[in-house]
Design a protein around this motif. Sequence first.
Motif, short mmCIF file in Angstrom:
data_model
loop_
_atom_site.label_atom_id
_atom_site.label_comp_id
_atom_site.label_asym_id
_atom_site.label_seq_id
_atom_site.Cartn_x
_atom_site.Cartn_y
_atom_site.Cartn_z
N TYR A 28 0.85 -1.19 0.00
CA TYR A 28 0.00 0.00 0.00
C TYR A 28 0.89 1.25 0.00
N THR B 194 -5.68 5.13 -0.05
CA THR B 194 -6.83 5.11 -0.95
C THR B 194 -7.88 6.11 -0.47
N ALA C 121 -11.78 3.94 -9.36
CA ALA C 121 -10.43 3.39 -9.42
C ALA C 121 -10.32 2.53 -10.67
N VAL D 196 -8.14 -0.83 -12.15
CA VAL D 196 -7.24 -1.94 -11.86
C VAL D 196 -6.58 -2.37 -13.15
N LEU E 137 -3.74 -0.86 -8.59
CA LEU E 137 -4.96 -0.07 -8.45
C LEU E 137 -4.58 1.40 -8.49
N TRP E 138 -5.17 2.13 -9.46
CA TRP E 138 -4.88 3.55 -9.67
C TRP E 138 -6.08 4.40 -9.26
N GLN E 139 -5.81 5.59 -8.73
CA GLN E 139 -6.86 6.57 -8.43
C GLN E 139 -6.37 7.96 -8.84
N LEU F 69 -8.23 9.66 -13.73
CA LEU F 69 -8.56 8.49 -14.54
C LEU F 69 -9.22 8.90 -15.86
N ILE G 248 -5.16 6.12 -17.39
CA ILE G 248 -4.61 6.95 -16.32
C ILE G 248 -3.89 8.15 -16.90
N SER H 62 -2.34 10.56 -11.78
CA SER H 62 -2.85 9.31 -11.18
C SER H 62 -1.85 8.75 -10.17
N ARG I 30 -0.63 5.32 -7.90
CA ARG I 30 -0.68 3.89 -7.63
C ARG I 30 -0.87 3.72 -6.14
N VAL I 31 -2.05 3.28 -5.72
CA VAL I 31 -2.33 3.22 -4.29
C VAL I 31 -2.23 1.82 -3.72
#
Length: 310
Positions: A24, A28, A33, A35, A54-56, A59, A66, A71, A73-74
């Motif tokens: 992690y 998050t 999100a 994937v 998993l990106w947030q 987006l 992304i 973005s 990477r969480v």
Amino acid sequence: MLAAASAHLSSRGQPDTLTAHFEYPARTSPGPAIVVVEDVKLGRSQLSTLHLTLWQGGLRSEAPWITPSVSRRVILAHTTHANLSTFGGFSLPTGYGSSPAAALPDPFPDFDALKANGKDDGWEESRLPPISQALHSLRNWHFYLPRSGPLTPGVLDMWIRAASEERIAQAMLPYIVDSFPFTMHAYLAAPELRELLMGPSRDRESGSSAGDETSTAEDRDEEGQAEARASLWFPTVVMNLEVKAALPEEGAEWLNIRVTSKQIKDGRFDLEVLVRDADGEIIALSHHVALVLSIERNTTKTDPSTKASL
């Protein structure tokens, strides 16, 4: 993430997670999100290995999905997948299976009483204090803990079921092994520290045997201890999961969880998690590395334009 992996491998007949390693690198936040699934090794028969990200933030609705400069990477995961219903091979009973540690905790709960009243003769639901409003995820589960305190020093034994009343599905196992009651730290602590963390035990149904003044003082102590606990955040840095058996297709209403920790020191701690069904069969094993931080680190808003970190 594992649901995305399962869908990715469904055509190969490998829908089940066998092992998963999660890291992690950033916090998050609620919301959309993406994937991203990368093939590491696609096995022809039993096993396939994937890398998941998993990106947030930032987006897009189409590839590349992304925005590199925005973005985040969480969550990173490295996973192995198989078909547990057809997986077979050599088996050998181990000495652990005949040891006291392999037995379900005693007494066995009256599940009907726990659902109706929140307690039975041996178990009682862990209630969240009002000050715990920020801990939203804890409200998704009912945790039932031993009424007499830890059954074994430094060991948290509990029964768990979903607050939504839905049955626990295989895909929920990663969430299960990373969900713990508000008072987990007091169960893992050395016995001589438990009263300091939880306060003196008393009959909660009758108030206090020493009168109203003592009861008021004890209530005040409990409020202070709850405030101290609510000020802490226990973020998971690394989590490993090994699935030992598949739950029934219809899911399981109850699971038994046993949690231990070897050391809590310098703001870091480990967790070992054992998940069993109501018959005592091992469903999953998990190991964690986690931190102890101020809850403020988890409640400040994340700036999507920056690369967040612990």
